[in-house]
Motif scaffolding. Structure first.
Motif, mmCIF file in Angstrom:
data_model
loop_
_atom_site.group_PDB
_atom_site.id
_atom_site.type_symbol
_atom_site.label_atom_id
_atom_site.label_comp_id
_atom_site.label_asym_id
_atom_site.label_seq_id
_atom_site.Cartn_x
_atom_site.Cartn_y
_atom_site.Cartn_z
ATOM 1 N N ILE A 1 -38.716 -31.081 -59.288
ATOM 2 C CA ILE A 1 -39.927 -31.590 -58.641
ATOM 3 C C ILE A 1 -40.418 -32.850 -59.342
ATOM 4 N N GLY A 2 -40.394 -32.833 -60.680
ATOM 5 C CA GLY A 2 -40.853 -33.993 -61.432
ATOM 6 C C GLY A 2 -39.954 -35.199 -61.317
ATOM 7 N N SER A 3 -38.722 -35.010 -60.858
ATOM 8 C CA SER A 3 -37.783 -36.126 -60.719
ATOM 9 C C SER A 3 -37.881 -36.828 -59.376
ATOM 10 N N VAL A 4 -38.633 -36.244 -58.452
ATOM 11 C CA VAL A 4 -38.737 -36.818 -57.110
ATOM 12 C C VAL A 4 -39.545 -38.110 -57.167
ATOM 13 N N GLY A 5 -39.089 -39.122 -56.446
ATOM 14 C CA GLY A 5 -39.842 -40.375 -56.353
ATOM 15 C C GLY A 5 -39.348 -41.417 -57.332
ATOM 16 N N ARG A 6 -40.065 -42.532 -57.345
ATOM 17 C CA ARG A 6 -39.677 -43.666 -58.189
ATOM 18 C C ARG A 6 -39.912 -43.328 -59.662
ATOM 19 N N GLY A 7 -39.012 -43.802 -60.495
ATOM 20 C CA GLY A 7 -39.166 -43.635 -61.932
ATOM 21 C C GLY A 7 -38.583 -42.363 -62.493
ATOM 22 N N GLY A 8 -38.150 -41.440 -61.620
ATOM 23 C CA GLY A 8 -37.549 -40.213 -62.102
ATOM 24 C C GLY A 8 -38.550 -39.274 -62.742
#
Length: 337
Positions: free
Chosen positions: A140-147
Motif C-alpha cells: 500500500i505504501g509503495s503505490v503512487g509516485r516516489g514509491g
C-alpha cells in the motif's frame, strides 16, 4: 581518524556493558518488587530454587515473568530498529506499522474460527499474520509516485493498524466464550508467564536475533540508498528481505506470547542512536538490551503504580511511548521544513 574511531569504539563498549548491568539490576528489581516486596535473602534463595517461605515462593513465580519481559523487550526493541533501518523511516515500529495488530488479528481469527488452542499454534499463526501484514503495508505504501516513502508507509501502517484492531473487536464481540481472555491478551502484558511458554518462542527469538545481527552490515548499506548499496555489490532485495524476516519473527513471537505491546520498537532505537550513532553493528545489539531494560522497567512500574493491583506492561509503555512519538513527529516536521 584511527584514534577517533578507537575512542568511539571504546565508548560504545563501555555503554554496552553499562546497559547489560542495567538489565541485570532491573531483573533483580523485578524479582523483588510486587504486591509483596521481597528481601535480598529471599531473592537469592528463590534464585537458588528455594520456595520454603512466602517471599521465596513469590520470587519463583516472578522468575518466568522477568525472563519473558527480558526476551520480549529485546525482541520488540530489535524488530523496531530493523524496521526503521529497512524502511529508512524514523516512525517505523511494529505497532505503528500495524504489524502487532496484524499478528493479533491472525491469532484471534485462529481462536474464533478454527478453535485454535495450543500455544505453539499461536506462535506460528502470529508470525504468519505479522508477515502478511508487513507485505500488505509495504504494498500500500509503495503505490503512487516516489514509491514507499516514510510518510506513506507510516500512513498506510496507521490505517492498517486501526482497521485490523476494529476487525479484531468485530470478531471477538459476538464470542462471549473467548472475549474475556482475548481482551486481556490484547492489552499486552507479561503476567502469567511460564517457562513452558517461553521455551516455545525462545528458539524463534534466538534465530531472529542471529539473522538480525547478520543483517547489520546490509542495513548500513541500505541506509546509503538502494542505488548506492547496489553499486557497492549489495543485493538490495535479498538484504531487505532477510532483515525484514528477522523483524517479523521477533515481533510475531513476542506478540503471540505477550499480546500487542506498543512503542517499545519506536522509543528504544531512537534512544540508542543518541548514544551509539547509526552503525547497525552497534545499534542492533544495543536496541535488544535497551528493549529488555525498558520492558522490565515498565513491568516494575506497573506493579508499583497500581498497588495492590497492577497495570499491564502494555499500558505503561503507551504512557511512555506516546509523548516520545509526538516529539519524534515534531522533530521530523522541523527537519523537513
Amino acid at each position: 581518524m584511527t584514534i577517533r574511531r578507537a575512542s568511539r569504539e571504546g565508548r560504545n563498549v563501555v555503554a554496552v556493558l553499562l546497559l547489560a548491568l542495567i538489565v541485570l539490576a532491573l531483573s533483580v528489581l523485578s524479582l523483588s518488587v510486587g504486591t509483596r516486596d521481597v528481601g535480598w535473602a529471599d531473592v537469592l534463595a528463590g534464585l537458588a530454587g528455594g520456595v520454603d517461605t512466602i517471599g521465596q515462593a513469590a520470587v519463583a513465580v516472578r522468575m518466568p515473568r522477568t525472563l519473558l519481559a527480558m526476551v520480549a523487550g529485546a525482541s520488540l526493541g530489535l524488530s523496531g530498529a530493523i524496521m526503521q533501518g529497512v524502511t529508512r523511516n524514523p516512525l517505523a515500529d511494529p505497532g505503528i506499522l500495524g504489524i502487532n495488530n496484524g499478528a493479533a488479528l491472525a491469532v484471534v481469527l485462529g481462536i474464533a474460527w478454527f478453535q485454535m488452542s495450543s500455544a505453539a499454534s499461536y506462535v506460528w499463526v502470529a508470525i504468519l499474520g505479522a508477515g502478511l501484514t508487513a507485505m500488505f503495508v509495504y504494498a500500500i505504501g509503495s503505490v503512487g509516485r516516489g514509491g514507499a516513502t516514510p510518510l506513506k508507509l507510516a500512513l498506510a501502517g496507521a490505517a492498517t493498524s486501526v482497521a485490523f484492531s476494529s476487525l479484531t473487536i468485530a470478531v471477538v464481540l459476538p464470542r462471549n466464550d473467548i472475549a474475556g481472555g482475548v481482551r486481556s491478551w490484547q492489552v499486552g502484558g507479561v503476567g502469567g508467564a511460564t517457562f513452558d511458554r517461553i521455551e516455545l518462542v525462545l528458539p524463534i527469538m534466538i534465530a531472529g536475533l542471529a539473522l538480525a545481527l547478520l543483517s547489520a552490515r546490509k542495513l548500513n548499506l541500505l541506509a546509503l540508498g538502494d542505488d548506492v548499496a547496489a553499486g557497492l555489490g549489495e543485493r538490495v532485495a535479498v538484504g531487505r528481505g532477510l532483515a525484514s524476516l528477522a523483524a517479523i519473527m521477533l515481533c510475531g513471537a513476542a506478540t503471540a506470547i505477550c499480546g500487542p505491546i506498543g512503542f517499545v520498537g519506536l522509543v528504544v532505537p531512537h534512544a540508542c542512536r543518541l548514544v551509539f550513532g547509526v552503525d547497525h553493528r552497534w545499534l542492533l545489539p544495543c536496541s535488544a538490551l535497551a528493549g529488555a531494560a525498558l520492558l522490565l522497567l515498565s513491568d516494575v512500574m506497573g506493579r508499583i503504580m497500581a498497588r495492590p493491583s497492577e497495570l499491564d506492561v502494555g499500558v505503561v509503555t503507551a504512557f511512555i511511548g506516546a509523548p516520545v512519538f509526538v516529539w519524534i513527529v515534531r522533530r521530523q516536521r522541523v527537519r523537513d521544513l
